[in-house]
Motif scaffolding. Structure first.
Motif, short mmCIF file in Angstrom:
data_model
loop_
_atom_site.label_atom_id
_atom_site.label_comp_id
_atom_site.label_asym_id
_atom_site.label_seq_id
_atom_site.Cartn_x
_atom_site.Cartn_y
_atom_site.Cartn_z
N GLY A 108 -7.45 7.62 12.44
CA GLY A 108 -7.70 7.11 12.39
C GLY A 108 -6.64 6.18 11.90
O GLY A 108 -5.76 6.48 12.76
N VAL A 109 -6.70 5.03 11.63
CA VAL A 109 -5.16 4.28 11.18
C VAL A 109 -5.24 3.98 9.63
O VAL A 109 -4.43 3.22 9.63
CB VAL A 109 -6.17 2.81 11.77
CG1 VAL A 109 -6.57 2.49 12.74
CG2 VAL A 109 -7.50 2.56 10.30
N TRP A 110 -5.62 5.49 9.16
CA TRP A 110 -5.05 5.88 7.79
C TRP A 110 -3.96 6.52 7.73
O TRP A 110 -4.18 8.08 8.37
CB TRP A 110 -6.18 5.80 6.99
CG TRP A 110 -6.55 4.50 6.84
CD1 TRP A 110 -8.37 4.33 7.39
CD2 TRP A 110 -6.56 3.47 5.66
NE1 TRP A 110 -8.53 3.22 6.96
CE2 TRP A 110 -7.67 2.35 5.64
CE3 TRP A 110 -5.50 3.35 4.57
CZ2 TRP A 110 -7.10 0.85 5.18
CZ3 TRP A 110 -5.51 2.20 4.15
CH2 TRP A 110 -6.61 0.72 4.12
N SER A 111 -3.29 7.40 6.95
CA SER A 111 -2.17 7.54 6.37
C SER A 111 -2.39 8.80 5.11
O SER A 111 -2.40 7.63 4.45
CB SER A 111 -0.84 7.67 6.42
OG SER A 111 0.18 6.41 5.89
N TRP A 112 -2.25 9.84 5.01
CA TRP A 112 -2.59 10.25 3.75
C TRP A 112 -1.31 11.29 3.23
O TRP A 112 -0.76 11.82 3.92
CB TRP A 112 -3.93 11.05 3.15
CG TRP A 112 -3.77 11.68 1.87
CD1 TRP A 112 -4.64 10.97 0.77
CD2 TRP A 112 -3.11 13.47 1.38
NE1 TRP A 112 -4.50 12.31 -0.39
CE2 TRP A 112 -3.80 13.77 0.25
CE3 TRP A 112 -3.28 14.30 2.05
CZ2 TRP A 112 -3.59 14.78 -0.78
CZ3 TRP A 112 -2.72 15.64 1.63
CH2 TRP A 112 -3.04 15.41 0.05
N GLY A 113 -1.01 10.84 2.11
CA GLY A 113 0.48 11.31 1.48
C GLY A 113 0.60 11.06 0.16
O GLY A 113 0.14 10.83 -0.52
N GLN A 114 2.51 11.15 -0.06
CA GLN A 114 2.84 11.06 -1.20
C GLN A 114 4.40 10.18 -0.82
O GLN A 114 5.21 10.29 -0.13
CB GLN A 114 3.36 12.40 -1.68
CG GLN A 114 4.15 11.68 -3.16
CD GLN A 114 4.06 13.96 -3.92
OE1 GLN A 114 4.27 14.35 -3.08
NE2 GLN A 114 4.16 13.94 -4.95
N ILE A 115 4.27 8.81 -2.02
CA ILE A 115 5.86 8.33 -2.40
C ILE A 115 6.29 9.07 -2.46
O ILE A 115 6.95 9.96 -3.56
CB ILE A 115 5.84 6.95 -2.74
CG1 ILE A 115 4.11 5.87 -3.12
CG2 ILE A 115 6.52 6.38 -3.71
CD1 ILE A 115 3.79 5.11 -3.87
N GLY A 116 7.61 9.46 -2.08
CA GLY A 116 8.95 10.00 -1.66
C GLY A 116 8.37 11.34 -2.14
O GLY A 116 7.35 11.86 -1.72
N GLU A 117 9.06 12.17 -3.05
CA GLU A 117 8.98 13.76 -3.16
C GLU A 117 8.54 14.41 -4.28
O GLU A 117 7.16 15.12 -4.55
CB GLU A 117 10.14 14.18 -3.30
CG GLU A 117 11.39 14.76 -2.13
CD GLU A 117 11.00 15.22 -1.48
OE1 GLU A 117 9.92 16.36 -1.37
OE2 GLU A 117 11.05 14.22 0.02
N ASP A 118 8.08 12.62 -5.31
CA ASP A 118 7.94 13.16 -6.13
C ASP A 118 6.42 11.94 -6.58
O ASP A 118 6.18 11.74 -8.05
CB ASP A 118 7.98 13.91 -7.31
CG ASP A 118 9.49 12.92 -7.61
OD1 ASP A 118 9.15 11.98 -7.84
OD2 ASP A 118 9.95 14.12 -9.11
N GLY A 119 6.33 11.22 -6.34
CA GLY A 119 5.58 9.36 -6.64
C GLY A 119 3.86 9.98 -6.77
O GLY A 119 3.85 10.84 -6.17
N LEU A 120 3.26 9.02 -6.64
CA LEU A 120 1.86 8.71 -6.93
C LEU A 120 1.42 9.00 -4.99
O LEU A 120 2.04 8.78 -4.08
CB LEU A 120 1.24 7.22 -6.79
CG LEU A 120 1.90 7.07 -8.26
CD1 LEU A 120 1.17 5.85 -8.58
CD2 LEU A 120 0.57 7.49 -8.97
#
Length: 136
Positions: A108-120
């Motif tokens: 939808g209008v959301w993405s799921w992932g990670q800040i940088g390589e090892d962030g939140l």
């Protein structure tokens, strides 16, 4: 091919990711990829893994139905990482303008992932991030 009996990935152009690809594999393979113990667990928001999907770097460590290679998006001014894909989700972090947000899933209008390589890890509204330019 040493140490494995089949390519890790097979692409239509015949290129294979080898067992020495440090981006997707942090440790050299010593045989076929297999779970050798319990799946890795962590506090929510620390590892890019959820019940249905995990970052490809966690293959062999976390048992999930699907693994994804991240796509690096760029945060716009005011981008927020939230705990759930809703406007009422808890704000986990404010992303700096231009920060890399590695997207593993879009719904939808959301993405799921990670800040940088090892962030939140969490959700960012698609309107708050920019897709990489073609060819990057």
């Amino acid at each position: 091919m040493s140490g494995i009996s089949a390519p890790i990935f097979r692409f239509t152009d015949g290129l294979n990711v080898t067992e020495h690809d440090t981006y997707t594999r942090t440790l050299p393979l010593d045989g076929m990829l297999a779970m050798t113990g319990p799946s890795v667990t962590a506090e929510p928001g620390c590892l890019p893994v959820r019940g249905d999907l995990a970052h490809i770097k966690l293959a062999g460590l976390c048992f999930v139905p699907h693994y994804a290679v991240p796509v690096a998006y760029t945060a716009k001014a005011g981008a927020q990482l939230v705990s759930a894909p809703t406007t009422t989700g808890e704000v986990l972090a404010e992303l700096d303008e231009g920060a890399v947000f590695n997207v593993l899933d879009i719904a939808g209008v959301w993405s799921w992932g990670q800040i940088g390589e090892d962030g939140l890890v969490g959700y960012v509204a698609l309107e708050q991030i920019e897709a990489p330019e073609a060819g990057e």
